[in-house]
Design a protein around this motif. Sequence first.
Motif, mmCIF file in Angstrom:
data_model
loop_
_atom_site.group_PDB
_atom_site.id
_atom_site.type_symbol
_atom_site.label_atom_id
_atom_site.label_comp_id
_atom_site.label_asym_id
_atom_site.label_seq_id
_atom_site.Cartn_x
_atom_site.Cartn_y
_atom_site.Cartn_z
ATOM 1 N N ASP A 42 6.532 23.998 19.600
ATOM 2 C CA ASP A 42 7.008 25.416 19.103
ATOM 3 C C ASP A 42 6.843 25.490 17.305
ATOM 4 O O ASP A 42 7.442 24.602 16.586
ATOM 5 C CB ASP A 42 8.466 25.601 19.632
ATOM 6 C CG ASP A 42 8.490 25.799 20.972
ATOM 7 O OD1 ASP A 42 7.341 26.378 21.561
ATOM 8 O OD2 ASP A 42 9.521 25.533 21.593
ATOM 9 N N ASP A 44 7.751 28.034 14.034
ATOM 10 C CA ASP A 44 9.012 28.833 13.697
ATOM 11 C C ASP A 44 8.367 30.412 13.885
ATOM 12 O O ASP A 44 9.447 31.065 14.312
ATOM 13 C CB ASP A 44 9.223 28.576 12.154
ATOM 14 C CG ASP A 44 9.788 27.343 11.763
ATOM 15 O OD1 ASP A 44 10.411 26.571 12.612
ATOM 16 O OD2 ASP A 44 9.587 26.917 10.608
ATOM 17 N N ASP A 45 7.332 30.833 13.983
ATOM 18 C CA ASP A 45 6.862 31.982 14.410
ATOM 19 C C ASP A 45 6.748 32.330 15.835
ATOM 20 O O ASP A 45 6.185 33.339 16.128
ATOM 21 C CB ASP A 45 5.623 32.494 13.357
ATOM 22 C CG ASP A 45 4.507 31.614 13.667
ATOM 23 O OD1 ASP A 45 4.655 30.562 14.603
ATOM 24 O OD2 ASP A 45 3.413 31.601 13.060
#
Length: 90
Positions: A42, A44-45
């Motif tokens: 994953d 951050d965005d």
Amino acid sequence: MELIQMLYQGKGLRAEDIAQSSGVDIRTAYRDLNRLGNIIEDADDGQKKLAAHLKGQCSVHDLVNVLSKTGTGQLFPVIEKIKLVMTPTY
């Protein structure tokens, strides 16, 4: 193969974008991302990116060379497109 290429080029992936660009159901896009689970993480965005431990180990050019040399390149029609993009034009 196209998704793996995008990851190695530093691009992020979202199921919604995959579904729209590929013309597949959103569930199919999520399954595709799930299959890549061991090489993505994953970001951050909200996107999925290539796992940090894999960055810099090999480039798209390296992948194309391996597929070509092992004779498995014909299994991935996108390889010819990648070769065209990688070929310098003078």
